[in-house]
Design a protein around this motif. Structure first.
Motif, PDB file in Angstrom:
ATOM      1  N   GLU A  66       0.827  -1.201   0.000  1.00 25.21           N
ATOM      2  CA  GLU A  66       0.000   0.000   0.000  1.00 25.21           C
ATOM      3  C   GLU A  66       0.864   1.254   0.000  1.00 25.21           C
ATOM      4  O   GLU A  66       0.619   2.201  -0.760  1.00 25.21           O
ATOM      5  N   ALA A  67       1.907   1.257   0.855  1.00 28.80           N
ATOM      6  CA  ALA A  67       2.784   2.427   0.941  1.00 28.80           C
ATOM      7  C   ALA A  67       3.538   2.655  -0.363  1.00 28.80           C
ATOM      8  O   ALA A  67       3.592   3.784  -0.877  1.00 28.80           O
ATOM      9  N   THR A  87       2.757   1.651  -3.306  1.00 30.66           N
ATOM     10  CA  THR A  87       1.806   2.047  -4.361  1.00 30.66           C
ATOM     11  C   THR A  87       1.483   3.527  -4.268  1.00 30.66           C
ATOM     12  O   THR A  87       1.508   4.259  -5.259  1.00 30.66           O
ATOM     13  N   ASN A  88       1.182   3.977  -3.050  1.00 29.14           N
ATOM     14  CA  ASN A  88       0.837   5.387  -2.852  1.00 29.14           C
ATOM     15  C   ASN A  88       2.022   6.312  -3.105  1.00 29.14           C
ATOM     16  O   ASN A  88       1.828   7.491  -3.447  1.00 29.14           O
ATOM     17  N   LEU A  89       3.228   5.789  -2.969  1.00 25.96           N
ATOM     18  CA  LEU A  89       4.427   6.582  -3.247  1.00 25.96           C
ATOM     19  C   LEU A  89       4.835   6.493  -4.712  1.00 25.96           C
ATOM     20  O   LEU A  89       5.836   7.083  -5.123  1.00 25.96           O
ATOM     21  N   GLY A  90       4.062   5.733  -5.507  1.00 22.69           N
ATOM     22  CA  GLY A  90       4.360   5.587  -6.929  1.00 22.69           C
ATOM     23  C   GLY A  90       5.556   4.696  -7.208  1.00 22.69           C
ATOM     24  O   GLY A  90       6.200   4.824  -8.262  1.00 22.69           O
ATOM     25  N   TRP A 120       5.550   1.033  -6.454  1.00 21.51           N
ATOM     26  CA  TRP A 120       5.278  -0.395  -6.498  1.00 21.51           C
ATOM     27  C   TRP A 120       5.622  -1.013  -7.854  1.00 21.51           C
ATOM     28  O   TRP A 120       6.252  -2.073  -7.928  1.00 21.51           O
ATOM     29  N   ASP A 124       1.878   8.677   6.316  1.00 22.34           N
ATOM     30  CA  ASP A 124       0.646   8.962   5.581  1.00 22.34           C
ATOM     31  C   ASP A 124       0.539   8.205   4.262  1.00 22.34           C
ATOM     32  O   ASP A 124      -0.402   8.398   3.501  1.00 22.34           O
ATOM     33  N   SER A 125       1.506   7.318   3.990  1.00 17.83           N
ATOM     34  CA  SER A 125       1.455   6.547   2.754  1.00 17.83           C
ATOM     35  C   SER A 125       0.722   5.211   2.929  1.00 17.83           C
ATOM     36  O   SER A 125       0.543   4.466   1.973  1.00 17.83           O
ATOM     37  N   HIS A 126       0.308   4.920   4.142  1.00 18.19           N
ATOM     38  CA  HIS A 126      -0.401   3.667   4.414  1.00 18.19           C
ATOM     39  C   HIS A 126      -1.358   3.854   5.585  1.00 18.19           C
ATOM     40  O   HIS A 126      -1.251   4.815   6.348  1.00 18.19           O
ATOM     41  N   ARG A 127      -2.268   2.924   5.704  1.00 18.32           N
ATOM     42  CA  ARG A 127      -3.191   2.964   6.839  1.00 18.32           C
ATOM     43  C   ARG A 127      -2.422   2.824   8.149  1.00 18.32           C
ATOM     44  O   ARG A 127      -1.316   2.264   8.169  1.00 18.32           O
TER      45      ARG A 127
END
Length: 261
Positions: A158-159, A161-164, A166, A216-219
């Motif tokens: 998730e982290a 992916t959100n950081l671009g 993955w 803030d890049s993951h739950r």
């Protein structure tokens, strides 16, 4: 008379030994507490169990494994008193299957994510961009928990992916059965990078932190614990201990975050 008194004396000694032995025989045995917990919690929970046992007539024992594994065992009927997972998804699975005491689930602590590399190989800091990650990996792989089932792997994917990031590492991932296996692989230099919990990096001196993953890049990574339906009376006290100020200090000492941090 001398023989008579010698007999009496021997009888008294024998009675005293019998009574003393009887007292020991009837001493209350420590009550066993069996905790099923995620592998990433091994050090902190063993420390907490040892401290709890020092002031209680208990023997706290543990069965560690991936959150998915231990939870499935509890659902299947394993004789655990307490379940502590590395995320709330697997705890929710246990709740759904009706194997926990209603309303006993509590958040004990929280965690973060970091990239680590081998201390012995002098791994260097890594910037969180695709080019830097590829350079750091070279011909090696990124060790992390299995992204679909292991909590640390899910949070990590998730982290990234959100950081671009993955897509740039997806084909280079070495999925592990739990986060401690990934940590050990980095410590031994078998992989150049491992994505693990912040608390793992604190207890493993064979690795160094190369990058901190933004919170803030993951739950939020929560550590929930709960009593099982078949729990012992003593395990209630252990859960209260984990929630207490003393218990929170133990979590903090092992690199976890607790309420109020």
């Amino acid at each position: 008379m001398t023989g008579f008194w010698r007999f009496c004396s021997a009888a008294v000694v024998s009675l005293a030994l019998f009574v003393g032995g009887g007292a020991g025989a009837f001493a209350q045995e420590p009550e066993r507490i069996l905790v099923f917990a995620a592998s990433s919690l091994k050090d902190v929970l063993e420390d907490a169990g040892a401290q709890f046992d020092q002031s209680h007539n208990t023997k706290t024992e543990f069965s560690f494994g991936g959150s998915q594994t231990i939870t499935r065992h509890v659902v299947a009927g394993a004789p655990a008193d307490v379940l502590v997972t590395a995320d709330d998804a697997w705890m929710a699975y246990a709740v759904k299957n009706g194997v926990l005491v209603d309303d006993s689930v509590v958040e004990l602590a929280s965690n973060g994510l970091v990239l680590v590399g081998s201390e012995a190989l002098n791994a260097e800091a890594v910037e969180l961009n695709a080019e830097a990650l590829q350079a750091a990996l070279a011909d090696g792989r990124l060790a992390m928990g299995e992204p679909e089932t292991v909590p640390a792997g899910r949070y990590g994917k998730e982290a990234l992916t959100n950081l671009g990031l993955w897509e740039s590492v997806a084909q280079r991932v070495a999925p592990m059965e739990n986060v401690r296996v990934a940590l050990a692989a980095a410590a031994r230099g078998e992989v150049p990078l491992a994505l693990v919990y912040s608390s793992d990096a604190k207890v493993e001196h064979g690795v160094r932190v190369l990058a901190e993953i933004p919170q803030d890049s993951h739950r939020a990574i929560v550590i929930p614990g709960a009593l099982t339906s078949g729990h012992s009376k003593a395990s209630e006290g252990f859960m209260e201990f984990l929630k207490s100020a003393e218990g929170r200090k133990i979590f903090q000492a092992h690199g976890f975050k607790v309420s109020g941090d």
